[in-house]
Design a protein around this motif. Sequence first.
Motif, short mmCIF file in Angstrom:
data_model
loop_
_atom_site.label_atom_id
_atom_site.label_comp_id
_atom_site.label_asym_id
_atom_site.label_seq_id
_atom_site.Cartn_x
_atom_site.Cartn_y
_atom_site.Cartn_z
N GLU A 197 -0.48 3.02 -5.26
CA GLU A 197 -0.92 4.07 -6.18
C GLU A 197 -0.42 3.72 -7.58
O GLU A 197 0.77 3.46 -7.77
CB GLU A 197 -0.36 5.43 -5.75
CG GLU A 197 -0.90 6.59 -6.57
CD GLU A 197 -0.47 7.93 -6.03
OE1 GLU A 197 -0.72 8.95 -6.70
OE2 GLU A 197 0.16 7.96 -4.95
N LYS A 257 -12.04 4.26 -8.15
CA LYS A 257 -10.70 3.85 -7.70
C LYS A 257 -9.83 5.08 -7.49
O LYS A 257 -9.33 5.69 -8.44
CB LYS A 257 -10.06 2.91 -8.72
CG LYS A 257 -10.54 1.48 -8.63
CD LYS A 257 -10.04 0.81 -7.35
CE LYS A 257 -10.46 -0.65 -7.27
NZ LYS A 257 -9.98 -1.27 -6.02
N GLN A 258 -9.64 5.45 -6.23
CA GLN A 258 -8.88 6.65 -5.90
C GLN A 258 -7.38 6.47 -6.09
O GLN A 258 -6.64 7.45 -6.17
CB GLN A 258 -9.17 7.06 -4.45
CG GLN A 258 -10.63 7.37 -4.18
CD GLN A 258 -11.12 8.55 -5.02
OE1 GLN A 258 -10.46 9.57 -5.13
NE2 GLN A 258 -12.30 8.39 -5.62
N ASN A 259 -6.90 5.22 -6.13
CA ASN A 259 -5.47 4.98 -6.26
C ASN A 259 -5.04 4.79 -7.72
O ASN A 259 -3.94 4.30 -7.99
CB ASN A 259 -5.02 3.78 -5.42
CG ASN A 259 -5.72 2.48 -5.78
OD1 ASN A 259 -6.90 2.50 -6.18
ND2 ASN A 259 -5.04 1.37 -5.62
N THR A 317 0.82 -1.22 0.00
CA THR A 317 0.00 0.00 0.00
C THR A 317 0.85 1.27 0.00
O THR A 317 0.35 2.35 -0.32
CB THR A 317 -0.93 0.02 1.23
OG1 THR A 317 -0.14 -0.13 2.42
CG2 THR A 317 -1.96 -1.09 1.15
N LEU A 375 -3.93 -2.68 -8.84
CA LEU A 375 -4.77 -1.88 -7.96
C LEU A 375 -5.15 -2.63 -6.69
O LEU A 375 -5.30 -2.02 -5.62
CB LEU A 375 -6.03 -1.44 -8.69
CG LEU A 375 -5.85 -0.36 -9.77
CD1 LEU A 375 -7.14 -0.21 -10.58
CD2 LEU A 375 -5.47 0.98 -9.14
N TYR A 389 9.92 4.51 -7.16
CA TYR A 389 8.71 3.92 -7.75
C TYR A 389 9.05 2.57 -8.36
O TYR A 389 10.23 2.21 -8.54
CB TYR A 389 8.13 4.86 -8.82
CG TYR A 389 9.01 5.01 -10.05
CD1 TYR A 389 8.79 4.24 -11.19
CD2 TYR A 389 10.07 5.93 -10.07
CE1 TYR A 389 9.60 4.38 -12.31
CE2 TYR A 389 10.87 6.07 -11.18
CZ TYR A 389 10.64 5.28 -12.30
OH TYR A 389 11.45 5.41 -13.41
N LYS A 432 -4.50 6.71 -11.47
CA LYS A 432 -4.45 7.89 -12.33
C LYS A 432 -4.06 7.42 -13.72
O LYS A 432 -3.24 6.51 -13.88
CB LYS A 432 -3.43 8.90 -11.81
CG LYS A 432 -3.82 9.55 -10.49
CD LYS A 432 -2.80 10.59 -10.06
CE LYS A 432 -3.20 11.24 -8.74
NZ LYS A 432 -2.19 12.23 -8.28
N PHE A 452 4.31 3.17 -5.19
CA PHE A 452 3.81 3.87 -6.37
C PHE A 452 4.32 3.08 -7.57
O PHE A 452 5.52 2.82 -7.69
CB PHE A 452 4.36 5.30 -6.41
CG PHE A 452 3.83 6.13 -7.55
CD1 PHE A 452 2.83 7.07 -7.34
CD2 PHE A 452 4.33 5.97 -8.84
CE1 PHE A 452 2.34 7.84 -8.39
CE2 PHE A 452 3.85 6.74 -9.90
CZ PHE A 452 2.85 7.67 -9.67
#
Length: 233
Positions: A53, A74-76, A29, A48, A96, A78, A32
């Motif tokens: 992220e 899904k907020q995580n 969690t 996800l 990352y 982009k 990135f």
Amino acid sequence: MPADKRLGQHWLQDAKILQVISDYVELSTDDFVLEIGPGLGSLTSRLLKSGAEVLAVEYDPVLAENLPKSFPGKQNLKIKNSDIRKFNFEELPKDYKLATNLPYYISGIFFRIIIDTKNKPTKAVILVQKEVAEKMAQSPEYGDSNKLAMLAAYHYSAELGIRVSPKAFNPPPKVNSQVIILNRRDEPLFPNLQFKDYSRFVKFAFSSPRKTLINNLAAGLHKSKKEVIELIS
């Protein structure tokens, strides 16, 4: 959605293989992850689930527009519609990770990008043509390598992952695929040698494949064969 062959699109559909690739990335969690070429989102969904992220960079504008519809709320996640060859890796968070089912036609360019970028991933899990993966896994540490693999080895250690049959894709490619996993080294392969000097050495070493290493280095360094032998002894 039909694949666009012009963009090298082949949808990986085997659920077990997708999960194995996701597991290779070793996400938590706190991570990135940059996913290159998410396509229909088959690998994206597994990334996800880790809670990490996810930034999915998709070249195809239609796919980039439709992908959010597969992951409502899904907020995580982009999504960025961009050409990875022009993408600014310096904008990514430090340390990352990276995952991709890479279009085969940009594999050489892509490896050069992650070699040259200052902001390198701690781990890169890349599905490419089997022959490319095998070449990239070769290391100068074991005396068997090629130019691109030698450059990558300065920053990364490499290992081969799962092999993937054409049947796992729709449409199936004409070649077998394989995962290669690059792990960023804590320190360069040759800590006392700057990368620009190492890169110059590699360039000279592979300048003429039909000549011996001694002859190539002598020509590149403008030294005699005797001097070169003394330098590398």
